[in-house]
Design an enzyme around this catalytic site. Structure first.
Site, PDB file in Angstrom:
ATOM      1  N   LYS A 252       1.748  11.511   0.144  1.00  0.00           N
ATOM      2  CA  LYS A 252       0.505  11.812  -0.596  1.00  0.00           C
ATOM      3  C   LYS A 252      -0.316  12.932   0.045  1.00  0.00           C
ATOM      4  CE  LYS A 252       0.349   6.889  -1.699  1.00  0.00           C
ATOM      5  NZ  LYS A 252      -0.429   5.640  -1.679  1.00  0.00           N
ATOM      6  N   ASP A 288      -1.181  -2.602  -1.134  1.00  0.00           N
ATOM      7  CA  ASP A 288      -1.928  -2.984  -2.330  1.00  0.00           C
ATOM      8  C   ASP A 288      -1.226  -4.069  -3.144  1.00  0.00           C
ATOM      9  OD1 ASP A 288       0.111  -1.283  -3.053  1.00  0.00           O
ATOM     10  OD2 ASP A 288      -1.110   0.031  -4.300  1.00  0.00           O
TER      11      ASP A 288
END
Length: 549
Positions: A252, A288
């Protein structure tokens, strides 16, 4: 974060409690053999190729059928060169009925047969077992990492907890006060990570995070309190304990020096200690997906699976300790542990090749990680819109859509956003209001109602395939766990905003799970935030219990 990619999506109400009826599995048993069962699915897609070629032949004045057939190779893929596309230019004059037939025939490669889905279930199970086993784990694509989370919320968690959610160019800090009757108060703030810090040193990154934590605690009048913290770290992580995780690699856009193969929990603790102004106990690190499961389990004690279908896709589930051969917790007497499958990498070894299309190969070859995250690239919001765009471009250049007239936006990678898929499919049957608004943004001004209907069908094929792939994975986990009822906690922008994804999943999972098992899908509320705080709360609860023994 998903909001960055799909924030503009229309919010469509979703029934998050779709209880499945008792289904039949067609012979799925508790202990399927590890040797992967092969079926004739590999050839199933080619069945429609001749029909599609025939349809093209009828719709053109080409001198030979071979010219048209050349544009549609086996597996019903489209012409990939300008010369072949030009040979189909006569399709612009075909009737609406003929164009519809060609679209449906040529989209067959995007539809999964029941046999193919069943084969997928066997292959997914095989890969999960490889990830769990000590001998095969190093070479497994589905890693099935041990999270060291062994306890789920029971509703008795009370007090104030911090959560840190780091997974992109921004990060969040949250203060959550858990109260009675599943009630809570939550305050949060988003902090930016400057570009120079994203590619600087690890010390710079964690010092920046520690400074923001300190400022947050001061702003919310808890500066003098000692608070537990749950750390959601959404990067590839090899966990060695509940509070120990080594970064495998940055993704990312991050490339902070001195962090890879280091314990990120310790780096955070060191940064907090360097400041010396706040008292924070880092109680757990998680991703997550784990947070999603924990967030749902706080309200629904049947929750045993966490699923993300957003910018990416992943799942975690409750596994028996004896099945998790890499779990090494001395003195452990608890029967279960949470497993983070990292199933986005399923198929990196070729296990998905029998259902991949030329569009999937195009997506992969132009991605930042060719050959990686194969399953995720067929499912997630990062790629769904681009998959549709590639199909539209092929059909437009072939003259089947928009009278063969394209646009600069349509021909530009990444500009058919995944939100467009949801918006187009949200139109009521027979109406194309959203569809035409999307066409305006794409610079397509000459679309007919027939074009709108065909584009909607293409979107439906891509999203239905994604839902069925996810469903095969979830059904495999449900069958492996073999519990009477399982709640699946789900988060992510695709599941939240796509108007049909929930129902498509319920329908397909119902057909795939064993007789006697029921399930429901529960929309998660802030898994990466509240879920992290709950992991910390459960860890504190267990510490109190153990201290009394």
């Amino acid at each position: 974060m998903d909001q960055e990619l799909n924030g503009a999506m229309r919010s469509v109400s979703i029934n998050s409690n779709g209880l499945a009826a008792t289904p039949h599995l067609n012979g799925h048993s508790k202990d399927e053999p590890d040797n992967v069962r092969r079926v004739a699915a590999e050839g199933a897609l080619s069945a429609s190729a001749s029909d599609a070629a025939s349809a093209v032949s009828k719709a053109t004045n080409a001198s030979t059928a071979a010219a048209a057939a050349r544009a549609i190779p086996a597996a019903a893929s489209f012409a990939s060169t300008a010369t072949e596309a030009a040979s189909l230019s006569g399709l612009a004059g075909a009737s609406d009925a003929e164009k519809k037939k060609m679209v449906h025939e040529l989209c067959q490669q995007l539809l999964l047969t029941d046999e193919q889905v069943q084969e997928l279930c066997y292959r997914i199970l095989h890969e999960i077992r490889r990830g769990l086993a000590k001998d095969t784990h190093p070479k497994a694509n589905v890693k099935c990492f041990v999270t060291y989370v062994q306890d789920l919320p029971n509703g008795d968690e009370r007090g104030k907890f911090l959560a840190l959610d780091l997974g992109g160019t921004n990060f969040r800090v949250l203060l959550i006060h858990l109260q009675e009757n599943n009630d809570f108060q939550m305050e949060s703030r988003i902090y930016a990570i400057p570009q120079h810090i994203m590619i600087g040193s690890g010390t710079q990154l964690f010092d920046h995070i520690a400074e923001c934590l300190s400022n947050f605690m001061a702003e919310h009048n808890v500066y003098a309190e000692r608070l537990p913290l749950g750390f959601t770290f959404s990067f590839p992580l090899r966990q060695l304990g509940l509070t120990c995780g080594l970064l495998e690699t940055w993704t990312k856009g991050f490339n902070c020096a001195g962090v890879v193969n280091e314990d990120v929990v310790q780096l955070l603790k060191d940064a907090i200690a360097r400041r010396g102004d706040v008292q924070i106990d880092v109680c757990a690190i998680l991703n997550d997906t784990t947070g999603t499961l924990m967030s749902c389990a706080w309200k629904n004690h049947h929750c045993r699976i966490g699923l993300i279908v957003g910018t990416g896709s992943n799942a975690c589930y409750v596994e028996r300790v004896e099945e998790a051969e890499l779990f090494d917790a001395q003195g452990n007497r608890k029967p279960h542990v949470l497993i983070n499958t990292e199933w986005g990498a399923f198929g990196d070894n070729g296990a998905l090749d029998f259902v991949r299309t030329e569009f999937d190969q195009d997506i992969d070859s132009h991605s930042i990680n060719p050959g990686k995250q194969t399953f995720e690239k067929m499912i997630s919001g990062m790629y769904m819109g681009e998959l549709v765009r590639l199909v539209l471009v092929k059909m437009t250049h072939a003259g089947i859509l928009f009278k063969g007239q394209d646009s600069e936006v349509l021909n530009t990678r990444g500009l058919f956003f995944t939100k467009y898929v949801s918006e187009i499919e949200a139109d009521e049957p027979g109406t194309f209001t959203n569809c035409r608004l999307v066409f305006e943004e794409l610079g397509l001004t000459n679309a007919t109602d027939g074009d709108c209907a065909n584009v909607r069908y293409i979107c439906e094929c891509v999203s239905k395939r994604a839902a069925h792939l996810v469903s095969a994975g979830i059904a495999t986990l449900i069958n492996k766990m073999d519990e009477p009822h399982v709640t699946v906690g789900v988060d992510g922008s695709v599941y939240r905003f796509h108007p049909k994804f929930h129902n498509l999943m319920v329908e397909k999972i119902t057909k795939l799970i064993k007789p006697g098992i029921t399930f429901d899908l529960m929309l998660s509320e802030d898994g990466s935030g509240r879920g992290a705080a709950l992991v910390a709360a459960v860890a504190c609860r267990e510490d109190i219990v153990n201290s009394k023994k």
